[in-house]
Design a protein around this motif. Structure first.
Motif, short mmCIF file in Angstrom:
data_model
loop_
_atom_site.label_atom_id
_atom_site.label_comp_id
_atom_site.label_asym_id
_atom_site.label_seq_id
_atom_site.Cartn_x
_atom_site.Cartn_y
_atom_site.Cartn_z
N TRP A 89 4.60 33.92 3.23
CA TRP A 89 4.34 33.07 4.37
C TRP A 89 2.90 33.28 4.81
O TRP A 89 2.41 34.41 4.86
CB TRP A 89 5.30 33.46 5.48
CG TRP A 89 5.13 32.78 6.80
CD1 TRP A 89 5.21 31.46 7.04
CD2 TRP A 89 4.88 33.41 8.06
NE1 TRP A 89 5.03 31.21 8.39
CE2 TRP A 89 4.83 32.40 9.03
CE3 TRP A 89 4.71 34.72 8.46
CZ2 TRP A 89 4.59 32.66 10.37
CZ3 TRP A 89 4.48 34.98 9.79
CH2 TRP A 89 4.44 33.94 10.74
N ILE A 90 2.25 32.19 5.14
CA ILE A 90 0.87 32.24 5.63
C ILE A 90 0.91 31.86 7.11
O ILE A 90 1.32 30.75 7.46
CB ILE A 90 -0.03 31.26 4.85
CG1 ILE A 90 -0.03 31.65 3.37
CG2 ILE A 90 -1.43 31.27 5.44
CD1 ILE A 90 -0.67 30.60 2.49
N GLN A 91 0.49 32.76 7.95
CA GLN A 91 0.49 32.50 9.39
C GLN A 91 -0.72 31.65 9.73
O GLN A 91 -1.86 32.07 9.53
CB GLN A 91 0.47 33.80 10.17
CG GLN A 91 0.56 33.58 11.65
CD GLN A 91 0.71 34.88 12.41
OE1 GLN A 91 0.91 35.95 11.85
NE2 GLN A 91 0.60 34.80 13.72
N ALA A 92 -0.49 30.46 10.24
CA ALA A 92 -1.58 29.54 10.57
C ALA A 92 -2.17 29.85 11.96
O ALA A 92 -3.36 29.69 12.16
CB ALA A 92 -1.08 28.10 10.55
N PHE A 93 -1.35 30.29 12.89
CA PHE A 93 -1.81 30.63 14.23
C PHE A 93 -1.32 31.99 14.61
O PHE A 93 -0.26 32.40 14.28
CB PHE A 93 -1.32 29.60 15.26
CG PHE A 93 -1.96 28.27 15.12
CD1 PHE A 93 -3.19 28.01 15.70
CD2 PHE A 93 -1.34 27.26 14.40
CE1 PHE A 93 -3.76 26.76 15.58
CE2 PHE A 93 -1.92 26.01 14.28
CZ PHE A 93 -3.14 25.75 14.87
#
Length: 84
Positions: A80-84
């Motif tokens: 998972w890539i945390q955008a915020f």
């Protein structure tokens, strides 16, 4: 991590629940577990891990009493890539 629970999870998990919770507490204290819990209908489990790689998460999941005793019946790990 997304996973599935067995049928009759409330009854079947009882013998393993304390060991499961103790292991999760240790993971949380080490900083590798961010959060984990069941969906409201107790059909699935969702967890967020802060781990160096997928293999580490798989090792943690497969060492859990819920996995070893068939309470969790399947799981998948998605990066998972945390955008915020």
């Amino acid at each position: 991590m997304w996973g599935n629970y067995c049928e009759d999870v409330l009854e079947k998990r009882a013998p393993y629940r304390q060991a499961h919770l103790d292991g999760l507490t240790a993971q949380k204290e080490r900083g590798v577990l961010v959060t984990i819990g069941p969906t409201k209908d107790l059909a699935q489990v969702f967890g967020i891990y802060d781990a160096p790689d997928e293999a580490t998460v798989r090792q943690l999941v497969e060492a859990d009493p819920y996995w070893q005793n068939g309470i969790w019946t399947s799981y998948e790990v998605k990066e998972w890539i945390q955008a915020f």
